[in-house]
Design an enzyme around this catalytic site. Sequence first.
Site, short mmCIF file in Angstrom:
data_model
loop_
_atom_site.label_atom_id
_atom_site.label_comp_id
_atom_site.label_asym_id
_atom_site.label_seq_id
_atom_site.Cartn_x
_atom_site.Cartn_y
_atom_site.Cartn_z
N ARG A 65 10.11 11.96 3.64
CA ARG A 65 10.74 10.77 4.40
C ARG A 65 11.19 9.72 3.52
O ARG A 65 11.72 8.66 4.20
CB ARG A 65 9.79 10.50 5.56
CG ARG A 65 9.51 11.53 6.61
CD ARG A 65 8.29 11.12 7.49
NE ARG A 65 8.03 12.40 8.50
CZ ARG A 65 7.79 13.71 8.35
NH1 ARG A 65 7.45 14.10 7.04
NH2 ARG A 65 7.71 14.52 8.97
N HIS A 81 -9.34 5.02 8.75
CA HIS A 81 -9.02 4.36 9.96
C HIS A 81 -7.69 4.60 10.48
O HIS A 81 -6.97 3.70 10.81
CB HIS A 81 -9.73 3.14 10.02
CG HIS A 81 -9.07 2.18 8.81
ND1 HIS A 81 -9.31 2.60 7.42
CD2 HIS A 81 -8.36 1.24 8.65
CE1 HIS A 81 -8.79 1.74 6.76
NE2 HIS A 81 -8.10 1.14 7.33
N ALA A 118 0.02 -2.25 5.51
CA ALA A 118 0.78 -2.07 7.01
C ALA A 118 -0.04 -3.20 7.90
O ALA A 118 1.01 -3.57 8.68
CB ALA A 118 0.64 -0.52 7.43
N PHE A 119 -1.24 -3.21 7.96
CA PHE A 119 -1.83 -4.12 8.72
C PHE A 119 -1.14 -5.39 8.95
O PHE A 119 -1.16 -6.03 9.94
CB PHE A 119 -3.31 -4.05 8.75
CG PHE A 119 -3.93 -4.59 9.77
CD1 PHE A 119 -4.63 -6.06 9.68
CD2 PHE A 119 -4.41 -3.86 10.89
CE1 PHE A 119 -4.91 -6.58 10.75
CE2 PHE A 119 -5.10 -4.60 11.90
CZ PHE A 119 -5.42 -5.91 11.82
N PHE A 155 0.76 -0.97 -0.09
CA PHE A 155 0.04 -0.05 0.15
C PHE A 155 1.02 1.12 0.18
O PHE A 155 1.89 1.23 0.87
CB PHE A 155 -1.04 0.00 1.38
CG PHE A 155 -2.13 0.76 1.07
CD1 PHE A 155 -2.18 2.18 1.09
CD2 PHE A 155 -3.36 0.13 0.86
CE1 PHE A 155 -3.29 3.02 1.05
CE2 PHE A 155 -4.40 0.88 0.82
CZ PHE A 155 -4.72 2.30 0.90
N VAL A 208 1.51 4.97 6.21
CA VAL A 208 0.03 5.23 6.31
C VAL A 208 -0.14 6.71 6.32
O VAL A 208 0.49 7.42 7.17
CB VAL A 208 -0.38 4.60 7.90
CG1 VAL A 208 -1.75 4.68 7.77
CG2 VAL A 208 -0.03 3.15 7.69
N ILE A 209 -1.02 7.08 5.28
CA ILE A 209 -1.21 8.41 5.32
C ILE A 209 -2.69 8.81 5.64
O ILE A 209 -3.39 8.53 5.25
CB ILE A 209 -1.09 8.90 3.88
CG1 ILE A 209 0.49 8.54 3.38
CG2 ILE A 209 -1.43 10.37 3.65
CD1 ILE A 209 0.65 8.64 1.87
N PHE A 248 10.86 -0.46 13.77
CA PHE A 248 9.59 0.35 13.28
C PHE A 248 9.76 1.34 12.04
O PHE A 248 10.33 2.34 12.64
CB PHE A 248 9.09 1.05 14.63
CG PHE A 248 7.42 1.22 14.19
CD1 PHE A 248 7.29 2.44 14.20
CD2 PHE A 248 6.37 0.47 13.80
CE1 PHE A 248 5.79 3.08 13.70
CE2 PHE A 248 5.15 0.83 13.24
CZ PHE A 248 4.95 2.23 13.51
#
Length: 153
Positions: free
Chosen positions: A127, A88, A56-57, A22, A81-82, A113
């Site tokens: 980043r 959510h 990411a999940f 993703f 994750v944006i 992480f």
Amino acid sequence: ARFLEGNLVSDGLKYGIVVGRFNEFITSKLLSGAIDALQRHGVQEDEIDVAWVPGAFEISLIAQKMAASGKYDAVITLGTVIRGSTSHYDIVCNEVAKGVAAINLKTGVPVIFGVVTTENIEQAIERAGTKAGNKGWDSALAAIEMANLGKQF
Ligand SMILES: O=c1[nH]c(NC[C@H](O)[C@H](O)[C@H](O)CO)c([N+](=O)[O-])c(=O)[nH]1
């Protein structure tokens, strides 16, 4: 006093990388930054395993399998994750962070992480190899340091 510190020389250490697909436009840059950092610190091609997951999940489960396998001196997790595009957002971010943190303590293997969590795409790009550096590169260096430090206990 005795000061313990992990150096950044990787000799014979093995790394697992889990990367979320993703936002692949960003996560592919994080992955290349991580691999570049590892190889420029002496890590050989065959000392790095890369596993892609949908998002990411899903990172936590594969990071857990890698850490528990005993094959790796450190595991690096990479994702993006944006908030702008994630209804959510807080749930995904919190669950991934909690999941990754738990694996460190459960397995004793350093699991870094490297999931970029930002308000918008611009910040994510910053980043992933522009003005805020590359979070993949930073995560790889943290992995080498933690793998070396861990061997001193
Ligand atoms: O890695 C991400 N996964 C995202 N969702 C997918 C999630 O990680 C799982 O893959 C999905 O829920 C299936 O389990 C994201 N958003 O929802 O926007 C995101 O920004 N980043």
